[in-house]
Design a protein around this motif. Structure first.
Motif, PDB file in Angstrom:
ATOM      1  N   ASP A  14      -9.301  -3.670  -1.884  1.00  0.00           N
ATOM      2  CA  ASP A  14     -10.447  -3.065  -2.567  1.00  0.00           C
ATOM      3  C   ASP A  14     -11.613  -2.722  -1.643  1.00  0.00           C
ATOM      4  O   ASP A  14     -12.153  -1.610  -1.730  1.00  0.00           O
ATOM      5  CB  ASP A  14     -10.923  -3.937  -3.723  1.00  0.00           C
ATOM      6  CG  ASP A  14      -9.912  -4.013  -4.861  1.00  0.00           C
ATOM      7  OD1 ASP A  14      -8.878  -3.304  -4.800  1.00  0.00           O
ATOM      8  OD2 ASP A  14     -10.154  -4.789  -5.805  1.00  0.00           O
ATOM      9  N   LEU A  24     -14.077   4.884 -11.737  1.00  0.00           N
ATOM     10  CA  LEU A  24     -12.692   4.667 -11.335  1.00  0.00           C
ATOM     11  C   LEU A  24     -11.791   5.162 -12.460  1.00  0.00           C
ATOM     12  O   LEU A  24     -11.718   4.568 -13.527  1.00  0.00           O
ATOM     13  CB  LEU A  24     -12.437   3.187 -11.059  1.00  0.00           C
ATOM     14  CG  LEU A  24     -11.016   2.817 -10.651  1.00  0.00           C
ATOM     15  CD1 LEU A  24     -10.621   3.510  -9.348  1.00  0.00           C
ATOM     16  CD2 LEU A  24     -10.898   1.307 -10.507  1.00  0.00           C
ATOM     17  N   SER A  47      -9.208   8.461   2.811  1.00  0.00           N
ATOM     18  CA  SER A  47      -9.974   8.970   1.668  1.00  0.00           C
ATOM     19  C   SER A  47     -10.282  10.447   1.868  1.00  0.00           C
ATOM     20  O   SER A  47     -10.699  10.867   2.952  1.00  0.00           O
ATOM     21  CB  SER A  47     -11.278   8.198   1.481  1.00  0.00           C
ATOM     22  OG  SER A  47     -11.910   8.595   0.273  1.00  0.00           O
ATOM     23  N   ALA A  77     -16.622   5.604   0.371  1.00  0.00           N
ATOM     24  CA  ALA A  77     -18.059   5.740   0.651  1.00  0.00           C
ATOM     25  C   ALA A  77     -18.280   6.690   1.828  1.00  0.00           C
ATOM     26  O   ALA A  77     -19.201   7.519   1.803  1.00  0.00           O
ATOM     27  CB  ALA A  77     -18.678   4.365   0.936  1.00  0.00           C
ATOM     28  N   ARG A 110      -6.138   3.624 -10.728  1.00  0.00           N
ATOM     29  CA  ARG A 110      -5.867   2.659  -9.648  1.00  0.00           C
ATOM     30  C   ARG A 110      -4.440   2.175  -9.796  1.00  0.00           C
ATOM     31  O   ARG A 110      -3.991   1.881 -10.903  1.00  0.00           O
ATOM     32  CB  ARG A 110      -6.808   1.464  -9.699  1.00  0.00           C
ATOM     33  CG  ARG A 110      -6.371   0.349  -8.716  1.00  0.00           C
ATOM     34  CD  ARG A 110      -7.370  -0.754  -8.584  1.00  0.00           C
ATOM     35  NE  ARG A 110      -8.460  -0.272  -7.736  1.00  0.00           N
ATOM     36  CZ  ARG A 110      -9.615  -0.907  -7.602  1.00  0.00           C
ATOM     37  NH1 ARG A 110      -9.849  -2.009  -8.267  1.00  0.00           N
ATOM     38  NH2 ARG A 110     -10.547  -0.408  -6.809  1.00  0.00           N
ATOM     39  N   ASP A 156     -18.253   8.756  -9.786  1.00  0.00           N
ATOM     40  CA  ASP A 156     -18.534   7.318  -9.665  1.00  0.00           C
ATOM     41  C   ASP A 156     -17.794   6.454 -10.679  1.00  0.00           C
ATOM     42  O   ASP A 156     -18.140   5.290 -10.860  1.00  0.00           O
ATOM     43  CB  ASP A 156     -20.046   7.041  -9.735  1.00  0.00           C
ATOM     44  CG  ASP A 156     -20.800   7.681  -8.581  1.00  0.00           C
ATOM     45  OD1 ASP A 156     -20.252   7.710  -7.458  1.00  0.00           O
ATOM     46  OD2 ASP A 156     -21.929   8.157  -8.800  1.00  0.00           O
ATOM     47  N   ASP A 193      -6.763   4.727  -5.277  1.00  0.00           N
ATOM     48  CA  ASP A 193      -7.841   4.907  -6.246  1.00  0.00           C
ATOM     49  C   ASP A 193      -8.155   6.394  -6.347  1.00  0.00           C
ATOM     50  O   ASP A 193      -8.186   7.086  -5.324  1.00  0.00           O
ATOM     51  CB  ASP A 193      -9.145   4.229  -5.789  1.00  0.00           C
ATOM     52  CG  ASP A 193      -9.204   2.751  -6.073  1.00  0.00           C
ATOM     53  OD1 ASP A 193      -8.236   2.194  -6.610  1.00  0.00           O
ATOM     54  OD2 ASP A 193     -10.245   2.145  -5.724  1.00  0.00           O
ATOM     55  N   GLN A 223     -12.957   1.123  -1.250  1.00  0.00           N
ATOM     56  CA  GLN A 223     -14.352   1.451  -1.521  1.00  0.00           C
ATOM     57  C   GLN A 223     -15.072   1.937  -0.272  1.00  0.00           C
ATOM     58  O   GLN A 223     -15.859   2.886  -0.318  1.00  0.00           O
ATOM     59  CB  GLN A 223     -15.058   0.240  -2.127  1.00  0.00           C
ATOM     60  CG  GLN A 223     -14.516  -0.116  -3.495  1.00  0.00           C
ATOM     61  CD  GLN A 223     -14.829  -1.554  -3.919  1.00  0.00           C
ATOM     62  OE1 GLN A 223     -15.465  -2.311  -3.190  1.00  0.00           O
ATOM     63  NE2 GLN A 223     -14.358  -1.924  -5.100  1.00  0.00           N
TER      64      GLN A 223
END
Length: 154
Positions: A70, A56, A117, A78, A59, A54, A49, A74
């Motif tokens: 997912d 998307l 991430s 975060a 993907r 904020d 992703d 996410q």
């Protein structure tokens, strides 16, 4: 895959100093395609992703990945947004201090301190993330970092 990659704190911290300048949806797609290129070359099972402000923006699900990835995508994003550092660096710092995200008042079902991430900065501010999930978290991180390097080299 036999040997998992290893990263020093210094290597992980270097990623916090990258500033992308102007970065919007078109650049997010280019970054995502760089990740797909790395994933395909290495024949990995990964989802990626790229989120900008904020939203998307990109993907892709490759190999055996799917909707089960997912929550990981996410949750890692975060963590990267909250701490403004790569999620693998956050995991390493938490492990070193004996802490967890709960010690920061964060829900571990929402904030997943696992590698994969990397926050994206523009003008010194975190404006998004690239997040990869599906393999061991150090592999996820390695792919996200390599995609970012390739994007910057273009």
């Amino acid at each position: 895959m036999t040997d998992l990659p290893d990263f020093t704190i210094e290597e992980l911290e270097e990623l916090t100093r990258i500033d992308l300048g102007l970065f919007g949806n078109e650049e997010a797609v280019d970054l995502g395609l760089s990740a797909v290129e790395v994933i395909t070359e290495r024949e990995l099972n990964l989802s990626v992703d790229v989120v900008v402000r904020d939203d998307l923006a990109f993907r892709a699900r490759l190999g055996s990945t799917g909707p089960d990835n997912d929550p990981w995508l996410q949750g890692k994003a975060a963590v990267a947004r909250h701490f403004e550092e790569p999620s693998l660096l956050v995991r390493r710092r938490l492990e070193a201090s004996g802490q967890s995200v709960q010690d920061f008042g964060l829900n571990p079902d929402v904030y997943r301190a696992h590698g994969g991430s990397i926050p994206l900065r523009a003008g010194g501010l975190v404006i998004g993330t690239i997040t990869v999930s599906g393999e061991p978290d150090v592999v996820d991180h390695e792919v996200a970092a390599e995609a970012l390097r390739r994007f910057l080299d273009r």
